[in-house]
Design a protein around this motif. Structure first.
Motif, mmCIF file in Angstrom:
data_model
loop_
_atom_site.group_PDB
_atom_site.id
_atom_site.type_symbol
_atom_site.label_atom_id
_atom_site.label_comp_id
_atom_site.label_asym_id
_atom_site.label_seq_id
_atom_site.Cartn_x
_atom_site.Cartn_y
_atom_site.Cartn_z
ATOM 1 N N TRP A 1 43.029 24.488 38.831
ATOM 2 C CA TRP A 1 44.299 24.034 39.399
ATOM 3 C C TRP A 1 44.399 24.266 40.896
ATOM 4 C CZ3 TRP A 1 46.812 20.679 36.743
ATOM 5 C CH2 TRP A 1 46.705 20.683 35.357
ATOM 6 N N ARG A 2 43.590 25.164 41.467
ATOM 7 C CA ARG A 2 43.684 25.409 42.912
ATOM 8 C C ARG A 2 43.328 24.177 43.734
ATOM 9 N NH1 ARG A 2 40.941 31.148 43.900
ATOM 10 N NH2 ARG A 2 39.397 29.687 44.640
ATOM 11 N N PRO A 3 42.222 23.457 43.435
ATOM 12 C CA PRO A 3 41.961 22.234 44.206
ATOM 13 C C PRO A 3 43.038 21.169 44.025
ATOM 14 C CG PRO A 3 39.979 22.924 43.050
ATOM 15 C CD PRO A 3 41.091 23.775 42.553
ATOM 16 N N VAL A 4 43.581 21.080 42.819
ATOM 17 C CA VAL A 4 44.650 20.098 42.571
ATOM 18 C C VAL A 4 45.868 20.433 43.432
ATOM 19 C CG1 VAL A 4 46.225 19.179 40.838
ATOM 20 C CG2 VAL A 4 43.836 19.604 40.237
ATOM 21 N N ALA A 5 46.239 21.706 43.464
ATOM 22 C CA ALA A 5 47.383 22.125 44.285
ATOM 23 C C ALA A 5 47.098 21.918 45.770
ATOM 24 C CB ALA A 5 47.715 23.589 43.999
ATOM 25 N N ALA A 6 45.858 22.186 46.181
ATOM 26 C CA ALA A 6 45.503 21.997 47.593
ATOM 27 C C ALA A 6 45.569 20.524 47.980
ATOM 28 C CB ALA A 6 44.109 22.553 47.856
ATOM 29 N N LEU A 7 45.089 19.633 47.106
ATOM 30 C CA LEU A 7 45.154 18.195 47.395
ATOM 31 C C LEU A 7 46.594 17.714 47.456
ATOM 32 C CD1 LEU A 7 42.220 16.861 45.207
ATOM 33 C CD2 LEU A 7 42.288 17.068 47.688
ATOM 34 N N LEU A 8 47.426 18.207 46.558
ATOM 35 C CA LEU A 8 48.844 17.824 46.579
ATOM 36 C C LEU A 8 49.507 18.299 47.867
ATOM 37 C CD1 LEU A 8 51.165 16.522 45.018
ATOM 38 C CD2 LEU A 8 51.597 18.744 43.983
ATOM 39 N N ALA A 9 49.195 19.516 48.291
ATOM 40 C CA ALA A 9 49.761 20.037 49.547
ATOM 41 C C ALA A 9 49.276 19.219 50.737
ATOM 42 C CB ALA A 9 49.382 21.506 49.712
ATOM 43 N N LEU A 10 48.012 18.803 50.720
ATOM 44 C CA LEU A 10 47.488 17.970 51.811
ATOM 45 C C LEU A 10 48.199 16.621 51.872
ATOM 46 C CD1 LEU A 10 43.643 18.647 51.658
ATOM 47 C CD2 LEU A 10 45.218 19.269 53.497
ATOM 48 N N LEU A 11 48.454 16.022 50.719
ATOM 49 C CA LEU A 11 49.149 14.726 50.707
ATOM 50 C C LEU A 11 50.578 14.848 51.219
ATOM 51 C CD1 LEU A 11 47.865 13.151 47.383
ATOM 52 C CD2 LEU A 11 47.367 12.413 49.702
ATOM 53 N N VAL A 12 51.261 15.919 50.843
ATOM 54 C CA VAL A 12 52.628 16.128 51.335
ATOM 55 C C VAL A 12 52.602 16.355 52.849
ATOM 56 C CG1 VAL A 12 54.611 17.690 51.263
ATOM 57 C CG2 VAL A 12 53.527 16.951 49.132
ATOM 58 N N GLY A 13 51.647 17.171 53.321
ATOM 59 C CA GLY A 13 51.520 17.383 54.761
ATOM 60 C C GLY A 13 51.195 16.097 55.505
ATOM 61 N N TYR A 14 50.372 15.255 54.892
ATOM 62 C CA TYR A 14 50.010 13.962 55.491
ATOM 63 C C TYR A 14 51.241 13.079 55.649
ATOM 64 C CZ TYR A 14 47.761 9.352 55.809
ATOM 65 O OH TYR A 14 47.373 8.098 56.195
ATOM 66 N N LEU A 15 52.104 13.073 54.646
ATOM 67 C CA LEU A 15 53.332 12.263 54.734
ATOM 68 C C LEU A 15 54.207 12.700 55.902
ATOM 69 C CD1 LEU A 15 54.348 11.906 50.980
ATOM 70 C CD2 LEU A 15 53.498 10.129 52.499
ATOM 71 N N PHE A 16 54.290 14.019 56.114
ATOM 72 C CA PHE A 16 55.130 14.511 57.204
ATOM 73 C C PHE A 16 54.458 14.352 58.573
ATOM 74 C CE2 PHE A 16 57.204 16.847 53.710
ATOM 75 C CZ PHE A 16 58.502 16.466 53.960
ATOM 76 N N ALA A 17 53.123 14.341 58.605
ATOM 77 C CA ALA A 17 52.408 14.238 59.882
ATOM 78 C C ALA A 17 52.185 12.797 60.317
ATOM 79 C CB ALA A 17 51.064 14.950 59.776
ATOM 80 N N LEU A 18 52.347 11.857 59.418
ATOM 81 C CA LEU A 18 51.981 10.462 59.690
ATOM 82 C C LEU A 18 52.741 9.875 60.886
ATOM 83 C CD1 LEU A 18 50.136 8.280 58.585
ATOM 84 C CD2 LEU A 18 51.983 7.547 57.103
ATOM 85 N N ALA A 19 54.047 9.988 60.889
ATOM 86 C CA ALA A 19 54.829 9.377 61.966
ATOM 87 C C ALA A 19 54.641 10.096 63.310
ATOM 88 C CB ALA A 19 56.294 9.314 61.579
ATOM 89 N N PRO A 20 54.785 11.422 63.378
ATOM 90 C CA PRO A 20 54.659 12.050 64.701
ATOM 91 C C PRO A 20 53.230 12.094 65.237
ATOM 92 C CG PRO A 20 55.101 13.718 63.034
ATOM 93 C CD PRO A 20 55.212 12.391 62.364
ATOM 94 N N CYS A 21 52.258 12.282 64.378
ATOM 95 C CA CYS A 21 50.874 12.422 64.837
ATOM 96 C C CYS A 21 50.140 11.095 64.916
ATOM 97 C CB CYS A 21 50.103 13.368 63.920
ATOM 98 S SG CYS A 21 50.751 15.045 63.929
ATOM 99 N N GLY A 22 50.548 10.113 64.151
ATOM 100 C CA GLY A 22 49.890 8.817 64.165
ATOM 101 C C GLY A 22 49.028 8.596 62.939
ATOM 102 N N TYR A 23 48.847 7.306 62.613
ATOM 103 C CA TYR A 23 48.113 6.966 61.397
ATOM 104 C C TYR A 23 46.655 7.388 61.471
ATOM 105 C CZ TYR A 23 45.532 4.460 57.922
ATOM 106 O OH TYR A 23 44.672 4.178 56.902
#
Length: 194
Positions: free
Chosen positions: A117-139
């Protein structure tokens, strides 16, 4: 009671109770879990999958319409993904709640026991972080970093190679959508001059 009736009564008792003492039926009964002992993880996963599809559809309808002369607007692809998610998730929900085959239930328990479950949780956290970083940091910047980190979580130890592949893929998608198709993606911190 006649002797004939007494001779028939054991046969009638056996016909009335066909499951008692039958090893095949006892084995089938012992492998089938009661309804309240079925694993909940497939049900929860199916419901989360359906919620994700509904959320994608909601976000797709929040996208403003494109220009009138466009055949395919900016909503088209998110709507397609949202409808596909909802259809697939609906099938999964029906299968998860309908009752399951005992062999599939046992397989689901075994898979849940073996899942890391640790890699699954890490991937989910990365996707959530990606959603928040997309607009300010760029695609293209966010996508290149996401690709590198996902490769690392999945076991790759070649960070430089992964970063280069992520950057090339992110730039290729960015140019395809932003420059060729006219679907503008967030440019972010570092704006490309070409």
């Amino acid at each position: 009671m006649s002797a004939r009736d007494e001779a028939m009564s054991p046969t009638q008792d056996a016909a009335a109770k066909p499951t008692e003492g039958n090893p095949a039926n006892d084995a089938a009964d012992s492998t089938a879990p009661p309804p309240d002992e079925r694993p909940w993880s497939p049900r929860i996963a199916a419901l989360l999958f359906l919620a994700a599809g509904v959320a994608v559809l909601g976000w797709a309808f929040a996208i403003p319409e494109g220009a009138i002369d466009q055949d395919v607007g900016p909503r088209a692809f998110p709507l397609l993904v949202g409808v596909g998610l909802c259809v697939a998730a609906s099938v999964a929900v029906v299968q998860a709640f309908r009752g399951s085959d005992p062999a599939l239930t046992e397989q689901a328990r075994e898979e849940a026991r073996l899942t890391e479950w640790r890699p699954v949780a890490a991937l989910l956290a990365l996707l959530v972080g990606y959603l928040f970083a997309l607009a300010p940091c760029g695609y293209w910047q966010s996508t290149a970093v996401l690709f590198t980190l996902v490769a690392r979580v999945l076991g790759s130890r070649r960070i430089l190679r992964d970063a280069l592949i992520g950057l090339v893929l992110a730039l290729a998608v960015y140019f395809l959508f932003d420059r060729l198709l006219g679907i503008h993606l967030p440019p972010g911190i570092v704006r490309l001059a070409f």
